[in-house]
Design a protein around this motif. Structure first.
Motif, short mmCIF file in Angstrom:
data_model
loop_
_atom_site.label_atom_id
_atom_site.label_comp_id
_atom_site.label_asym_id
_atom_site.label_seq_id
_atom_site.Cartn_x
_atom_site.Cartn_y
_atom_site.Cartn_z
N GLU A 153 1.06 -1.12 -0.20
CA GLU A 153 0.11 -0.08 -0.23
C GLU A 153 1.31 1.55 -0.20
N PHE A 154 1.51 1.25 0.85
CA PHE A 154 2.79 2.36 1.22
C PHE A 154 3.10 2.45 -0.31
N ALA A 155 3.68 1.09 -1.56
CA ALA A 155 3.96 1.13 -2.48
C ALA A 155 3.72 2.11 -3.34
N ALA A 156 2.43 1.17 -3.67
CA ALA A 156 1.79 1.10 -4.41
C ALA A 156 0.87 2.59 -4.72
N ALA A 157 0.70 3.59 -3.46
CA ALA A 157 0.93 5.52 -3.41
C ALA A 157 1.32 6.15 -3.57
N ARG A 158 2.52 5.57 -4.08
CA ARG A 158 3.77 6.55 -4.27
C ARG A 158 4.44 6.14 -6.30
N HIS A 159 3.79 4.68 -6.58
CA HIS A 159 4.38 4.26 -7.83
C HIS A 159 5.78 3.95 -7.28
N GLY A 160 5.88 3.21 -6.84
CA GLY A 160 6.99 2.85 -6.13
C GLY A 160 7.96 1.66 -6.38
N LEU A 161 9.03 0.98 -6.12
CA LEU A 161 9.65 0.71 -7.14
C LEU A 161 10.03 -0.96 -5.54
N ILE A 162 9.64 -1.72 -6.03
CA ILE A 162 10.38 -2.73 -5.01
C ILE A 162 11.64 -3.78 -5.88
N LEU A 163 12.43 -4.16 -5.20
CA LEU A 163 13.46 -5.64 -5.76
C LEU A 163 12.70 -6.68 -5.24
N THR A 164 12.16 -7.16 -5.09
CA THR A 164 12.44 -9.14 -4.08
C THR A 164 13.26 -10.28 -4.49
N HIS A 165 13.52 -11.00 -3.60
CA HIS A 165 14.01 -11.92 -4.19
C HIS A 165 12.55 -12.71 -4.35
N ALA A 166 13.23 -13.12 -5.90
CA ALA A 166 12.48 -14.46 -6.43
C ALA A 166 13.05 -15.53 -7.39
N TRP A 167 12.98 -16.59 -6.60
CA TRP A 167 13.31 -17.96 -7.26
C TRP A 167 12.29 -19.21 -7.58
N GLY A 168 12.88 -19.46 -8.32
CA GLY A 168 12.04 -20.74 -8.99
C GLY A 168 11.50 -21.94 -8.18
N ARG B 8 3.17 -13.04 -9.29
CA ARG B 8 2.12 -12.26 -10.07
C ARG B 8 0.86 -12.33 -8.91
N ALA B 9 0.26 -12.37 -8.64
CA ALA B 9 -0.54 -12.46 -7.93
C ALA B 9 -0.45 -11.04 -6.50
N VAL B 10 1.05 -10.76 -5.91
CA VAL B 10 0.61 -9.63 -6.35
C VAL B 10 1.09 -8.16 -6.53
N ALA B 11 1.85 -9.01 -8.19
CA ALA B 11 1.63 -7.68 -9.02
C ALA B 11 0.72 -6.98 -9.91
N GLU B 12 -0.62 -7.84 -9.72
CA GLU B 12 -1.60 -7.94 -10.75
C GLU B 12 -2.35 -7.25 -9.33
N ARG B 13 -2.71 -7.37 -8.31
CA ARG B 13 -3.20 -6.70 -7.00
C ARG B 13 -2.69 -5.42 -7.21
N TYR B 14 -1.15 -4.89 -7.27
CA TYR B 14 -0.58 -3.87 -6.97
C TYR B 14 -0.27 -3.26 -8.92
N PRO B 15 -0.79 -2.45 -9.24
CA PRO B 15 0.00 -2.78 -11.10
C PRO B 15 0.45 -1.31 -11.12
N GLU B 16 0.08 -0.81 -9.71
CA GLU B 16 0.84 0.80 -9.18
C GLU B 16 2.60 0.65 -8.98
N ILE B 17 2.77 -0.57 -8.42
CA ILE B 17 3.90 -0.70 -7.61
C ILE B 17 5.61 -1.45 -9.65
N THR B 18 6.61 -0.66 -8.99
CA THR B 18 7.75 -1.73 -10.27
C THR B 18 7.52 -2.39 -9.25
N PHE B 19 8.19 -3.96 -9.85
CA PHE B 19 8.49 -5.58 -8.93
C PHE B 19 9.69 -5.92 -10.08
N LEU B 20 10.84 -5.82 -9.65
CA LEU B 20 12.36 -6.43 -10.00
C LEU B 20 12.26 -7.47 -9.58
N ALA B 21 11.50 -8.34 -10.24
CA ALA B 21 11.94 -10.03 -9.76
C ALA B 21 14.16 -10.32 -9.51
#
Length: 281
Positions: free
Chosen positions: A143-158, A169-182
């Motif tokens: 919610e914090f990041a979405a309100a700011r159209h922010g950037l999140i780097l998350t550890h993303a592993w197979g 995918r669940a989070v990115a679809e729920r918060y399209p305002e956030i730029t996620f780095l996988a």
């Protein structure tokens, strides 16, 4: 440069890299680093000066990193990381680490984000913190990041049940305002990660460790497009020259290399700096 192999002579960037160890006209922006020592392993280039020297040798213009200490203790590690980055404006920026296991402290850390000029995004490590990326305790972060159209780097592993393709995918679809780095591009499950990137325009694939798997850089460029990929090395864990070599020697075009090593990250970083009334120097 007739002594260079044919492949190098066909690429200005590869030729420059083999000749000088860096690419003078494509200064690299690295969006996945850390800072400081780590228990149980010797990292020879983990100090501030050593990391800067590594960046200089590899032609890395700018690094965005989180602090190792912050992954264990937000209250101590986030200010430490910010102080390091603040000493090198334009050269070094910081991610603020968020640990959902300590919600009160996490909220306090977020409250200080705007006032700290070094912070340009948030860092999540669901594996280390043993908490799923789509779990409810992360809601205040999103919610914090979405309100700011922010950037999140998350550890993303197979094949992970906390930060795999399904969770992001669940989070990115729920918060399209956030730029996620996988981070790591869902290492070991690249095809499923590509599906996430294709389905979610707000997800970029970050190359740390993935670059070392033969053929993966080419696969990601072919299936997702070079404009959806950003470079990261994981300094001080890995040597920038090796990481850069994997990208530069991949069977892709110089335009693709420039997008991955600089242009995409410059766009992402510039967007975040602009929100703080700043620009990259």
């Amino acid at each position: 440069m007739s002594h260079l192999p044919l492949a190098a002579r066909q690429s200005e960037l590869v030729s420059a890299y083999l000749e000088w160890g860096y690419c003078p006209d494509c200064r690299v922006i690295d969006l996945h680093g850390h800072y400081g020592p780590w228990p149980g392993i010797y990292l020879p280039n983990a100090s501030e000066d050593a990391m800067l020297a590594s960046m200089d040798r590899g032609g890395i213009e700018t690094l965005v990193s989180s602090g190792h200490l912050a992954l264990a203790d937000m209250a101590l590690g986030n200010p430490e990381m910010a102080a390091v980055a603040r000493r090198h404006p334009g050269r070094w920026y910081a991610y603020l680490v968020c640990n959902p296991r300590y919600p009160d402290e996490m909220r306090a850390q977020l409250d200080g984000y705007e006032a700290e000029p070094a912070f340009v995004g948030l860092k999540l490590h669901p594996t280390m913190h043993d908490y799923p990326l789509d779990g409810p305790a992360y809601a205040s972060v999103y919610e914090f990041a979405a309100a700011r159209h922010g950037l999140i780097l998350t550890h993303a592993w197979g094949h992970s049940d906390v930060c795999g393709p399904r969770q992001l995918r669940a989070v990115a679809e729920r918060y399209p305002e956030i730029t996620f780095l996988a981070g790591h591009s869902f290492h070991g499950e690249f095809e499923a990660g590509l599906e996430v990137a294709r389905a979610c325009p707000n997800v970029l694939l970050e190359l740390t460790a993935a670059y070392s798997v033969r053929g993966v850089v080419e696969l990601l460029v072919e299936r997702a497009g070079a404009d959806r990929i950003v470079y990261g090395c994981d300094l001080p864990w890995f040597d920038p020259h090796y990481a850069l070599g994997c990208v530069l020697m991949a069977h892709i075009s110089d335009d693709d290399r420039r997008a991955i090593l600089r242009a995409n990250a410059l766009r992402v970083l510039g967007e975040q700096l602009a929100k703080k009334g700043r620009e990259k120097r």
